[in-house]
Design an enzyme around this catalytic site. Structure first.
Site, PDB file in Angstrom:
ATOM      1  N   GLY A  46       0.764  -1.252   0.000  1.00  0.00           N
ATOM      2  CA  GLY A  46       0.000   0.000   0.000  1.00  0.00           C
ATOM      3  C   GLY A  46       0.790   1.294   0.000  1.00  0.00           C
ATOM      4  CG  ASP A 102      -1.495   1.759   3.023  1.00  0.00           C
ATOM      5  OD1 ASP A 102      -1.310   1.440   4.224  1.00  0.00           O
ATOM      6  OD2 ASP A 102      -2.047   0.984   2.209  1.00  0.00           O
ATOM      7  CG  ASP A 105      -8.872   0.450   9.581  1.00  0.00           C
ATOM      8  OD1 ASP A 105      -9.607   1.206  10.229  1.00  0.00           O
ATOM      9  OD2 ASP A 105      -9.313  -0.533   8.936  1.00  0.00           O
ATOM     10  N   GLY A 107      -4.850  -0.190  13.685  1.00  0.00           N
ATOM     11  CA  GLY A 107      -3.538  -0.015  14.321  1.00  0.00           C
ATOM     12  C   GLY A 107      -2.850  -1.348  14.560  1.00  0.00           C
ATOM     13  CG  ASN A 108      -3.658  -6.213  14.230  1.00  0.00           C
ATOM     14  OD1 ASN A 108      -3.179  -6.583  15.299  1.00  0.00           O
ATOM     15  ND2 ASN A 108      -3.785  -7.013  13.201  1.00  0.00           N
ATOM     16  CG  ASP A 161      -5.399  -3.320  -2.017  1.00  0.00           C
ATOM     17  OD1 ASP A 161      -4.996  -2.855  -0.933  1.00  0.00           O
ATOM     18  OD2 ASP A 161      -5.765  -4.505  -2.159  1.00  0.00           O
ATOM     19  NE  ARG A 167      -1.976  -2.809  -4.469  1.00  0.00           N
ATOM     20  CZ  ARG A 167      -2.065  -2.974  -3.142  1.00  0.00           C
ATOM     21  NH1 ARG A 167      -1.987  -1.940  -2.340  1.00  0.00           N
ATOM     22  NH2 ARG A 167      -2.250  -4.178  -2.635  1.00  0.00           N
TER      23      ARG A 167
HETATM   24  P1  IMP Z   1      -4.815  -1.960  10.383  1.00  0.00           P
HETATM   25  O1  IMP Z   1      -3.909  -3.088  10.789  1.00  0.00           O
HETATM   26  O2  IMP Z   1      -6.261  -2.239  10.706  1.00  0.00           O
HETATM   27  O3  IMP Z   1      -4.363  -0.621  10.922  1.00  0.00           O
HETATM   28  O4  IMP Z   1      -4.836  -1.886   8.816  1.00  0.00           O
HETATM   29  C1  IMP Z   1      -3.696  -1.833   8.132  1.00  0.00           C
HETATM   30  C2  IMP Z   1      -3.842  -2.096   6.661  1.00  0.00           C
HETATM   31  O5  IMP Z   1      -5.176  -2.349   6.229  1.00  0.00           O
HETATM   32  C3  IMP Z   1      -3.400  -0.886   5.902  1.00  0.00           C
HETATM   33  O6  IMP Z   1      -2.004  -0.856   5.751  1.00  0.00           O
HETATM   34  C4  IMP Z   1      -4.112  -1.071   4.590  1.00  0.00           C
HETATM   35  O7  IMP Z   1      -3.344  -1.896   3.740  1.00  0.00           O
HETATM   36  C5  IMP Z   1      -5.399  -1.784   4.961  1.00  0.00           C
HETATM   37  N1  IMP Z   1      -6.519  -0.832   5.031  1.00  0.00           N
HETATM   38  C6  IMP Z   1      -7.130  -0.311   6.113  1.00  0.00           C
HETATM   39  N2  IMP Z   1      -8.108   0.525   5.790  1.00  0.00           N
HETATM   40  C7  IMP Z   1      -8.116   0.572   4.435  1.00  0.00           C
HETATM   41  C8  IMP Z   1      -8.909   1.309   3.468  1.00  0.00           C
HETATM   42  O8  IMP Z   1      -9.817   2.099   3.773  1.00  0.00           O
HETATM   43  N3  IMP Z   1      -8.592   1.076   2.179  1.00  0.00           N
HETATM   44  C9  IMP Z   1      -7.606   0.226   1.761  1.00  0.00           C
HETATM   45  N4  IMP Z   1      -6.845  -0.461   2.620  1.00  0.00           N
HETATM   46  C10 IMP Z   1      -7.103  -0.289   3.947  1.00  0.00           C
HETATM   47 MG    MG Z   2      -0.953  -1.500   4.054  1.00  0.00          MG
END
Ligand code: IMP
Ligand code: MG
Length: 178
Positions: A46, A102, A105, A107-108, A161, A167
């Site tokens: 991303g 990128d 979300d 934060g995981n 994506d 992308r």
């Molecule tokens: P997290 O671990 O929930 O913070 O998410 C991390 C990953 O989920 C990011 O690096 C993105 O690749 C993907 N992601 C989260 N939200 C979106 C979105 O709205 N569009 C596309 N990819 C997302």
């Molecule tokens: Mg990502």
């Protein structure tokens, strides 16, 4: 609407350019006077579009490395698992590293990667994200350089994506969920 599957544009090309310029200036100011090259690490896939623009706005000697991690399958809901598919090419021990994402979300992903990086004894770890979606945060992440905070919507484009698509859009759009 511009492209099939995109309901509307959330962040225009102009806004992206302004944001990346601001982040580059903030990062440049933060590391000014450093003695060794900065190691800028992009999380694939991303971040690659953002990363390419960002490094050209950082007016410091730097090197680039990438790590491929995945959390999502082909959907819009995180599975919670973080898998390292491709590790860094070089050691970061004693180095100043800047992790580039990128979007943060839940934060995981980022919280786990930051912990993993800290275990490798770098001199410093800072994090930069293009987008921040704080409404869904479940794992705490200290973001040092934040581009744009967005509401809880699934976005695509500028490297982000949906099932590997969109992308290449030069803007960030909201996906038309069926
Ligand atoms: P997290 O671990 O929930 O913070 O998410 C991390 C990953 O989920 C990011 O690096 C993105 O690749 C993907 N992601 C989260 N939200 C979106 C979105 O709205 N569009 C596309 N990819 C997302
Ligand atoms: Mg990502």
């Amino acid at each position: 609407m511009p492209d099939t599957g995109i309901a509307r544009i959330l962040i225009t090309e102009d806004e992206i350019k302004t944001t990346v310029g601001r982040l580059g200036a903030e990062i440049t100011a933060c590391y000014k006077g450093m003695t060794e090259e900065l190691v800028v690490i992009g999380l694939l896939r991303g971040s690659f579009v953002f990363m390419a623009d960002l490094i050209r706005q950082i007016k410091l000697p730097l090197i680039v490395d990438f790590m491929a991690v995945s959390t999502y399958g082909d959907g819009t809901v995180s599975s919670g698992d973080v898998k390292v598919a491709m590790d860094l090419d070089q050691s970061i021990e004693g180095r100043d590293i800047l992790l580039v994402e990128d979007i943060v979300d839940t934060g995981n992903t980022f919280s786990k990667i930051i912990r993993m990086m800290n275990n490798r004894n770098p001199r410093s770890v800072r994090v930069c994200t293009f987008l921040d979606k704080p409404s869904r945060r479940t794992a705490h992440v200290d973001i040092d350089f934040c581009g744009i905070t967005i509401p809880n919507e699934f976005v695509c484009g500028y490297g982000l994506d949906y099932a590997q698509r969109y992308r290449n859009l030069p803007y960030v759009g909201v996906l038309q969920l069926k």
